[in-house]
Design an enzyme around this catalytic site. Structure first.
Site, PDB file in Angstrom:
ATOM      1  N   LYS A  48      27.394  26.982  58.004  1.00 37.06           N
ATOM      2  CA  LYS A  48      27.371  25.551  58.320  1.00 37.06           C
ATOM      3  C   LYS A  48      27.076  25.326  59.802  1.00 37.06           C
ATOM      4  CE  LYS A  48      29.399  22.571  55.881  1.00 37.06           C
ATOM      5  NZ  LYS A  48      28.494  22.405  54.757  1.00 37.06           N
ATOM      6  N   TYR A 103      41.426  22.506  54.242  1.00 34.90           N
ATOM      7  CA  TYR A 103      40.008  22.258  53.946  1.00 34.90           C
ATOM      8  C   TYR A 103      39.798  20.845  53.432  1.00 34.90           C
ATOM      9  CZ  TYR A 103      39.378  26.993  55.144  1.00 34.90           C
ATOM     10  OH  TYR A 103      39.375  28.126  55.875  1.00 34.90           O
ATOM     11  N   HIS A 122      46.959  25.824  52.231  1.00 39.86           N
ATOM     12  CA  HIS A 122      45.692  26.269  52.769  1.00 39.86           C
ATOM     13  C   HIS A 122      44.503  25.444  52.289  1.00 39.86           C
ATOM     14  CE1 HIS A 122      43.490  28.390  55.629  1.00 39.86           C
ATOM     15  NE2 HIS A 122      42.509  28.398  54.760  1.00 39.86           N
ATOM     16  N   GLU A 171      44.679  22.537  51.540  1.00 38.17           N
ATOM     17  CA  GLU A 171      44.898  21.248  52.211  1.00 38.17           C
ATOM     18  C   GLU A 171      44.171  21.186  53.551  1.00 38.17           C
ATOM     19  OE1 GLU A 171      46.215  18.421  51.559  1.00 38.17           O
ATOM     20  OE2 GLU A 171      46.480  17.561  53.550  1.00 38.17           O
ATOM     21  N   ARG A 200      56.519  27.793  69.369  1.00 33.20           N
ATOM     22  CA  ARG A 200      56.307  26.388  69.037  1.00 33.20           C
ATOM     23  C   ARG A 200      57.625  25.745  68.622  1.00 33.20           C
ATOM     24  NH1 ARG A 200      53.364  26.758  63.095  1.00 33.20           N
ATOM     25  NH2 ARG A 200      53.385  24.497  63.294  1.00 33.20           N
ATOM     26  N   SER A 205      49.219   9.201  45.073  1.00 38.00           N
ATOM     27  CA  SER A 205      48.118   8.452  45.677  1.00 38.00           C
ATOM     28  C   SER A 205      46.877   9.325  45.830  1.00 38.00           C
ATOM     29  CB  SER A 205      48.577   7.918  47.034  1.00 38.00           C
ATOM     30  OG  SER A 205      47.477   7.603  47.844  1.00 38.00           O
ATOM     31  N   SER A 206      47.069  10.534  46.353  1.00 41.79           N
ATOM     32  CA  SER A 206      45.923  11.415  46.568  1.00 41.79           C
ATOM     33  C   SER A 206      45.262  11.810  45.260  1.00 41.79           C
ATOM     34  CB  SER A 206      46.361  12.700  47.277  1.00 41.79           C
ATOM     35  OG  SER A 206      46.659  12.445  48.596  1.00 41.79           O
ATOM     36  N   HIS A 225      47.918  34.238  54.459  1.00 44.80           N
ATOM     37  CA  HIS A 225      47.706  34.512  55.876  1.00 44.80           C
ATOM     38  C   HIS A 225      48.578  33.620  56.763  1.00 44.80           C
ATOM     39  CE1 HIS A 225      44.033  31.571  55.941  1.00 44.80           C
ATOM     40  NE2 HIS A 225      45.128  30.934  56.214  1.00 44.80           N
ATOM     41  N   HIS A 226      49.254  32.649  56.148  1.00 42.65           N
ATOM     42  CA  HIS A 226      50.237  31.882  56.904  1.00 42.65           C
ATOM     43  C   HIS A 226      51.578  32.599  56.947  1.00 42.65           C
ATOM     44  CE1 HIS A 226      47.755  28.182  57.064  1.00 42.65           C
ATOM     45  NE2 HIS A 226      47.281  28.656  55.931  1.00 42.65           N
ATOM     46  N   ASP A 273      30.628   0.067  42.760  1.00 41.82           N
ATOM     47  CA  ASP A 273      31.981   0.139  43.287  1.00 41.82           C
ATOM     48  C   ASP A 273      32.495   1.515  42.912  1.00 41.82           C
ATOM     49  OD1 ASP A 273      34.867  -0.445  43.797  1.00 41.82           O
ATOM     50  OD2 ASP A 273      34.083  -2.469  44.030  1.00 41.82           O
ATOM     51  N   THR A 301      31.407  29.287  56.701  1.00 39.26           N
ATOM     52  CA  THR A 301      31.594  28.394  57.843  1.00 39.26           C
ATOM     53  C   THR A 301      30.525  28.662  58.899  1.00 39.26           C
ATOM     54  OG1 THR A 301      33.946  28.568  57.391  1.00 39.26           O
ATOM     55  CG2 THR A 301      33.322  27.451  59.406  1.00 39.26           C
ATOM     56  N   HIS A 344      55.676  14.049  63.159  1.00 38.23           N
ATOM     57  CA  HIS A 344      54.326  14.005  63.730  1.00 38.23           C
ATOM     58  C   HIS A 344      53.348  14.713  62.797  1.00 38.23           C
ATOM     59  CE1 HIS A 344      50.977  14.454  66.540  1.00 38.23           C
ATOM     60  NE2 HIS A 344      51.013  15.763  66.322  1.00 38.23           N
ATOM     61  N   SER A 361      27.218  16.445  58.833  1.00 39.08           N
ATOM     62  CA  SER A 361      25.937  16.768  58.216  1.00 39.08           C
ATOM     63  C   SER A 361      25.073  15.532  57.989  1.00 39.08           C
ATOM     64  CB  SER A 361      26.156  17.484  56.877  1.00 39.08           C
ATOM     65  OG  SER A 361      26.979  18.600  57.054  1.00 39.08           O
ATOM     66  N   TRP A 391      57.066  20.360  59.408  1.00 38.53           N
ATOM     67  CA  TRP A 391      56.404  19.644  58.304  1.00 38.53           C
ATOM     68  C   TRP A 391      56.284  20.512  57.066  1.00 38.53           C
ATOM     69  CZ3 TRP A 391      51.718  20.230  55.605  1.00 38.53           C
ATOM     70  CH2 TRP A 391      50.918  21.296  56.039  1.00 38.53           C
TER      71      TRP A 391
END
Lengths: 289, 538
Positions: free
Chosen positions: B333, B259, B255, B257, B452, B171-172, B304-305, B108, B330, B79, B270, B144
């Site tokens: 924003k 963002y 991390h 990722e 979890r 790909s990315s 921090h993870h 293009d 943040t 998932h 925006s 994951w």
């Protein structure tokens, strides 16, 4: 048909990207089957995928080369290609960065911690009481058995000189190309991949020596892992770079490049310098220090 | 057509190529490729969503009812991977493909053939990954994040999953290279960097993040591969390695990722809020600088993870303070979105509804993130349902709502037809209510101590789990309305959309007819006053 000034260029559709996607899929599908030993066809699939990829590279790059020769690519397209190559090399830098990061973390933090430094005192006390750390190391359990490291001032030094001089030869060839001097360019250009292949040959000999005489293998703890994965991925890049250089040499011999229109040449030269710089970091951080 | 037809090496390609194979398999058109990305993402949204439905069904009551624990773990793992790499990211790339060339006056994408390869790698990558469900031993089940040593105990699936991740990474990276080259090289004269729409800015910075982090993920999973199959000892303490090495490298990717998944959504919001508030965006430049600061800070907060793994105190303090710093840009924003709406003549069409709910709900997710970023608090929350609640607030009501905002906002431009406002409003209200019923109770569960990634739990958690599951089922079913609305718009809607679909919309994409011609611009468009939204930005 060359394009009008000031208008945009958009290439026509192409079958090569989907061929590339299918080829990569079969390649990796085969690799996974092989690693897991699920079916005996794994290596076969892997080879088939690789063959499709080789076919694709010939087809795709051949098409681009022909379009370039037809004068289809404007300065704007050229700049897009340049940006693409630069950012691709940046992604490669980050890829190597992950493995260099692993090396620095291992040497600087985890091995001292396992040896009881800082907040690793208890781990050492309870689990690895006799382990004193240091570098090179294959860890508290001395996985892979006692080993010796490759002395830096023998073959690795020779390899350093080979790669450095190959950077010089490609630069001389580039200057000759920019002066429009084809006769001076070709020998220097051909010399570059020859030096690259010599490097790979010596590296392979070094590996064999490490396995047979030094007992330094992929299994030699964290040192063996970082040593072989870092130098191995670098060697792979030198091999690919050499192939790219042969292609460029062939195209130069066919007269594909002009004084001010030779993006492919420059892209490969950038790549080669990148591979060279990675080696200098390897020589310093893996072999000498 | 002549004014809009791009120059080709053969002249008869002015219109969309005929035939399925030529149009889609050999595609080089940014609109076609964008469509494929979006459709693929929608399919994956439902694949990952149906896994979530099974998870919520199993968690409806305590005890094991539906699935075996190992299969439950496979579902939580897949998932996550499917939603991140299959749904959110491709959807955002799809929006980028469609919108960036339109918004900057480009014909293009800069490298259209590579664009095709970037897309077509994805279906194959997910074929590789999802096929592991049918392997003996099942799919990877270690979460994951694929932490060793647990994930190294997977069966045959690990190699497949790692190679799939390699393909997604390729790909990315190619997609991002394309986006950067397009933005830097193909802007029409007059579209200066600081006049670009914020959506374009957000993707420029996101693409940079992706090129910087995807190779690092590739490196991390390659080390897993060599540790499992080739006998290396990167993550084996007995050999001088360290399982934490993996976590460090993984979160150096992981991390930024997060963002990657939220910055383009910021960009969409925006665009949408000024349109429906009928006011220029408040503080354009600070918005750009805020995105850049968030991107920079995202590289120095990864640990921090990992507060509970036993890092030195100094490292914990550094990563805590750096994490707190992210709240500043943040906050800028969120403040600017609110200030844009302040005293505006707001109307609440579906995109605006999603955008406003994004601002509120994403902020809730941000606040729970701040709680998790505090070392002493994190010791309590770590690995609990509180974490699940936090990242679903930022990823579902953040990233996914941002994507839905963008789809409703631009769908009339893409198709030339108006979507059904009524259906859209039903979709919104059902979604926004059910998603809070789904995820808000998970905060309580986490604070009460429910871990979890477990299929069974203490009866003390029963009530809120049932509430959460009911919310989940409603939310899942509601998304069918989204699909229905898209199908309606594409195939059945009668009402033609004008070029400027929304009264307050400013920007180059609204100067083109709806739908825009196959090749939007053949020559750089001339920028006249009033065409750009931020031409006198200060």
């Amino acid at each position: 048909m060359s394009q009008q000034a000031g208008s945009y260029y958009v290439p026509h559709g192409s079958r090569w990207p989907i061929v590339a996607a299918v080829g990569l899929f079969i390649f990796m599908w085969g690799a996974a089957h092989w690693l897991d030993g699920i079916t005996p066809e794994g290596p076969l699939l892997l080879a088939a995928g690789a063959a499709i990829l080789v076919f694709m590279f010939f087809g795709w790059f051949g098409e681009v080369a022909r379009e370039s020769l037809k004068g289809l690519y404007s300065a704007q397209v050229d700049l897009s290609f340049r940006m693409g190559m630069m950012w691709f090399i940046f992604s490669e830098v980050m890829f190597f960065g992950a493995f260099f990061g692993a090396l620095f973390y291992s040497r600087g933090l985890q091995v001292p911690w396992l040896a009881g430094e800082g907040h690793g005192a208890l781990t050492n006390l309870y689990l690895f009481r006799d382990y004193t750390g240091g570098w090179p190391t294959n860890g508290p359990d001395a996985i892979g058995g006692p080993f010796q490291i490759v002395p830096p001032w023998g073959e690795p030094l020779v390899n350093t000189l080979i790669l450095l001089s190959s950077s010089v030869t490609i630069t001389i060839a580039h200057h000759a190309l920019r002066d429009g001097n084809r006769r001076r360019m070709l020998p220097w250009l051909v010399a570059t991949p020859i030096l690259g292949m010599l490097f790979v040959f010596l590296q392979a000999r070094e590996y064999m020596d490490a396995y047979t005489h030094l007992n330094l293998t992929l299994h030699s703890g964290i040192y063996g892992a970082t040593f072989f994965i870092l130098t191995g991925f670098h060697g792979l890049h030198v091999t690919l770079g050499s192939i790219m250089l042969w292609v460029i040499a062939y195209r130069a011999w066919r007269g594909h490049f002009s004084k001010d229109h030779h993006f492919a040449f420059e892209a490969v030269a950038w790549y080669w310098h990148f591979v060279d710089i990675v080696w200098l970091c390897l020589f310093l951080f893996v072999y000498i220090m | 057509m002549s004014t809009h037809a791009a120059t080709h090496d053969d002249a008869h390609h002015d219109d969309a190529p005929k035939g399925f194979v030529h149009r889609w398999l050999f595609a080089t058109n940014h609109k076609d490729i964008g469509t494929m990305y979006l459709v693929f993402a929608l399919v994956m949204f439902f694949v990952g969503g149906s896994m979530a439905m099974v998870i919520r069904a199993e968690l409806f009551e305590p005890g094991l009812q539906l699935v075996q624990p190992y299969f439950f773990n496979e579902l939580t793992t897949l998932h996550g991977l499917v939603m991140i790499f299959g749904a959110i990211m491709p959807a955002l790339v799809g929006l980028a493909n469609w919108q960036i060339p339109l918004m900057i006056g480009a014909p293009d994408m800069a490298l259209p053939r590579m664009n095709n390869l970037s897309f077509w790698l994805l279906p194959f990558a997910f074929l590789l990954m999802l096929s592991t469900l049918f392997l003996p031993g099942g799919a990877v089940a270690g979460g994951w994040v694929m932490y060793p040593p647990l994930v190294l105990q997977s069966g045959e699936s690990l190699a497949f999953t790692i190679f799939a991740i390699h393909l997604m990474g390729i790909s990315s990276i190619m997609g991002s290279i394309n986006i950067i080259a397009t933005i830097l090289n193909l802007r029409a004269p007059g579209v200066d960097l600081l006049k670009m729409p914020l959506f374009v800015w957000s993707w420029l910075i996101t693409a940079f993040l992706l090129i910087a982090i995807m190779p690092v993920l590739a490196g991390a999973v390659t080390m897993l591969l060599t540790d499992k199959y080739f006998g290396t000892n990167f993550f084996n303490a007995a050999g001088g390695g360290d399982v934490l090495l993996y976590e460090h490298i993984f979160w150096f990717f992981g991390h930024p990722e997060v963002y990657v998944m939220i910055l383009p959504a910021f960009g969409v919001i925006s665009e949408v809020i000024p349109t429906f508030a009928r006011k220029p965006l408040f503080g354009y430049k600070p918005m750009v600088y805020a995105i850049a600061s968030i991107a920079f800070l995202s590289f120095i907060v990864w640990a921090h993870h990992m507060f509970t793994v036993g890092l030195p105190v100094g490292a914990q303090l550094f990563f805590m303070y750096a994490t707190m710093l992210i709240a500043v840009p943040t906050g800028v924003k969120v403040f600017n979105w609110v200030a844009t709406m302040w005293k505006g003549s707001i109307t609440f069409e579906t995109p605006m509804l999603f955008a406003v709910s994004f601002v509120i709900l994403f902020t809730i997710g941000g606040f729970s993130g701040l709680m998790l970023g505090l070392v002493p608090a994190d010791y309590q929350y770590h690995n609990s349902y509180f974490v699940v609640a936090h990242f679903h607030y930022v990823l579902v009501t953040g990233a996914a709502f941002g994507i839905m905002t963008g789809v409703y906002y631009w769908l009339p431009k893409w198709t030339g037809h108006m979507y059904s406002e009524k259906l859209g409003k039903w979709h919104f209200w059902l979604s926004v209510i059910s998603v809070n019923v789904l995820f808000f109770p998970q905060h309580f569960l986490g604070l009460a101590g429910m871990p979890r990634r477990i299929p069974d739990y203490n009866v003390a958690f029963a009530d809120w789990n049932m509430v959460s599951s009911i919310g989940g089922f409603v939310f899942g079913a509601t998304q069918l309305l989204f699909v229905a609305n898209i199908i309606y718009t594409v195939y059945f809607a009668k009402a033609r959309a004008p070029a400027r679909v929304w009264e307050g919309a400013r920007g180059l994409e609204w100067e083109l007819p709806s739908p825009p011609p196959h090749h939007s611009y053949s020559t750089p468009p001339e920028i006249r006053p009033g065409m750009l939204a931020h031409e006198d930005a200060h």
